[in-house]
Design an enzyme around this catalytic site. Structure first.
Site, PDB file in Angstrom:
ATOM      1  N   ALA A  23       4.866 -56.629  80.709  1.00 43.56           N
ATOM      2  CA  ALA A  23       5.250 -56.145  81.921  1.00 43.56           C
ATOM      3  C   ALA A  23       5.595 -57.563  82.653  1.00 43.56           C
ATOM      4  O   ALA A  23       6.725 -57.529  83.585  1.00 43.56           O
ATOM      5  CB  ALA A  23       4.528 -55.151  82.712  1.00 43.56           C
ATOM      6  N   HIS A 119       5.670 -49.899  72.481  1.00 41.85           N
ATOM      7  CA  HIS A 119       5.555 -48.780  73.426  1.00 41.85           C
ATOM      8  C   HIS A 119       6.515 -47.884  73.681  1.00 41.85           C
ATOM      9  O   HIS A 119       6.541 -47.298  74.454  1.00 41.85           O
ATOM     10  CB  HIS A 119       4.673 -49.460  74.624  1.00 41.85           C
ATOM     11  CG  HIS A 119       3.342 -49.960  74.463  1.00 41.85           C
ATOM     12  ND1 HIS A 119       2.775 -50.805  75.519  1.00 41.85           N
ATOM     13  CD2 HIS A 119       2.414 -49.890  73.534  1.00 41.85           C
ATOM     14  CE1 HIS A 119       1.525 -50.941  75.191  1.00 41.85           C
ATOM     15  NE2 HIS A 119       1.327 -50.549  73.966  1.00 41.85           N
ATOM     16  N   CYS A 130      13.279 -28.967  68.309  1.00 43.61           N
ATOM     17  CA  CYS A 130      14.549 -29.146  67.399  1.00 43.61           C
ATOM     18  C   CYS A 130      14.994 -30.596  67.033  1.00 43.61           C
ATOM     19  O   CYS A 130      15.923 -30.914  66.266  1.00 43.61           O
ATOM     20  CB  CYS A 130      15.641 -28.315  67.711  1.00 43.61           C
ATOM     21  SG  CYS A 130      16.388 -28.712  69.401  1.00 43.61           S
TER      22      CYS A 130
END
Ligand code: APR
Length: 242
Positions: A23, A119, A130
């Site tokens: 990050a 991630h 579906c």
């Protein structure tokens, strides 16, 4: 800075360099990281509440309401000079690619082609029933408008994001193989506190770390450069001739 020159030399000597980002490479794009004192997301929120599989299963609508602002900020963010510098190094053949813990797609937006998103990502959502996919921006508009979050088949859409409690995607196995064979692993903007991604670092023959704060793996690194990725990576690319 001679640490940058030393790392540029290691890059040129290496036949197979892998970059691992966290990050910290995206904070200069306006996306807070998770553990920086005072500004990190987990210093203000409980990760298990915000981004865990139980939180999604227990209350999917509440989950989406809580994550909508953060996911929208990430989806709308722009790459910074650190992302562009890594894309230049890939184009020049000086790095094989990037393993990223980030879900913001900023490496791809900066032109990187080889990106392992261990991630997950925020480009779309999927139906667990579906398998239908929907673009994330359109779906976040539905969340913000309080509209139904259900697929036509009745299930609620889920993010392609690895939540706490989830298995990692198949690309982590590729990242593991690449870390084991690479000559040099360069870590950028990660505290390396989260397993199993942090286990990649000891697998590499040589390690360098570019990070503002100290990390769990600093002792493994031949070079540790403290500072902003948005400043250091362009200087590294320039020192490497890119
Ligand atoms: N330049 C360089 N380093 C920076 C910058 C910057 N501009 N901004 C922050 N950093 C550093 C911080 O000092 C910190 O050590 O980046 C690191 C970010 O660490 P974390 O916040 O722990 O983020 P990260 O390592 O990516 O977290 C891993 O934890 O919560 C999970 O899934 C989430 O992918 C995330 C994982």
């Amino acid at each position: 800075m001679d640490e940058i020159k030393k790392l540029a030399e290691m890059l040129r000597q290496s036949k197979d360099t892998l970059v691992l980002t966290g990050a910290g490479i995206s904070t200069e794009s306006g996306i807070p990281d998770f553990r920086s004192p005072g500004t990190g997301l987990w210093t203000r929120m409980d990760p298990m509440e915000l981004l865990s599989r139980p939180a999604l299963e227990r209350d999917p609508v509440g989950f989406w309401r809580r994550v909508e602002p953060m996911f929208r900020q990430m989806a709308e963010a722009r790459p910074n000079e650190g992302h562009y510098a890594l894309a230049r190094l890939e184009k020049a053949g000086l790095i094989r690619g990037v393993v990223t813990q980030n879900i913001d797609s900023l490496h791809q937006k900066a032109g990187a082609n080889v990106v392992l998103e261990v991630h997950g990502h925020l480009r779309s959502v999927y139906c667990p029933g579906c398998g239908a996919e929907e673009d994330m921006p359109a779906f976040l508009d539905r969340v913000a408008a309080g509209e139904s979050l259900q697929c036509r088949c009745g299930q609620i859409f889920r993010p392609h994001v690895v939540l706490f409690g989830d298995q990692l995607p198949e690309c982590f196995n590729t990242a593991w193989r690449w870390a084991r064979v690479c000559d040099l692993l360069v870590v950028v903007g990660s505290s390396l506190e989260v397993a199993p991604v942090c286990w990649l670092v000891p697998e590499a023959k040589r390690v360098a770390i570019i990070n503002m704060g100290s990390t769990q793996c600093d002792y493994l690194a031949e070079v540790v450069i403290r500072g902003r990725a948005g400043e250091i990576l362009p200087a590294l690319a320039a020192a490497a001739g890119e």
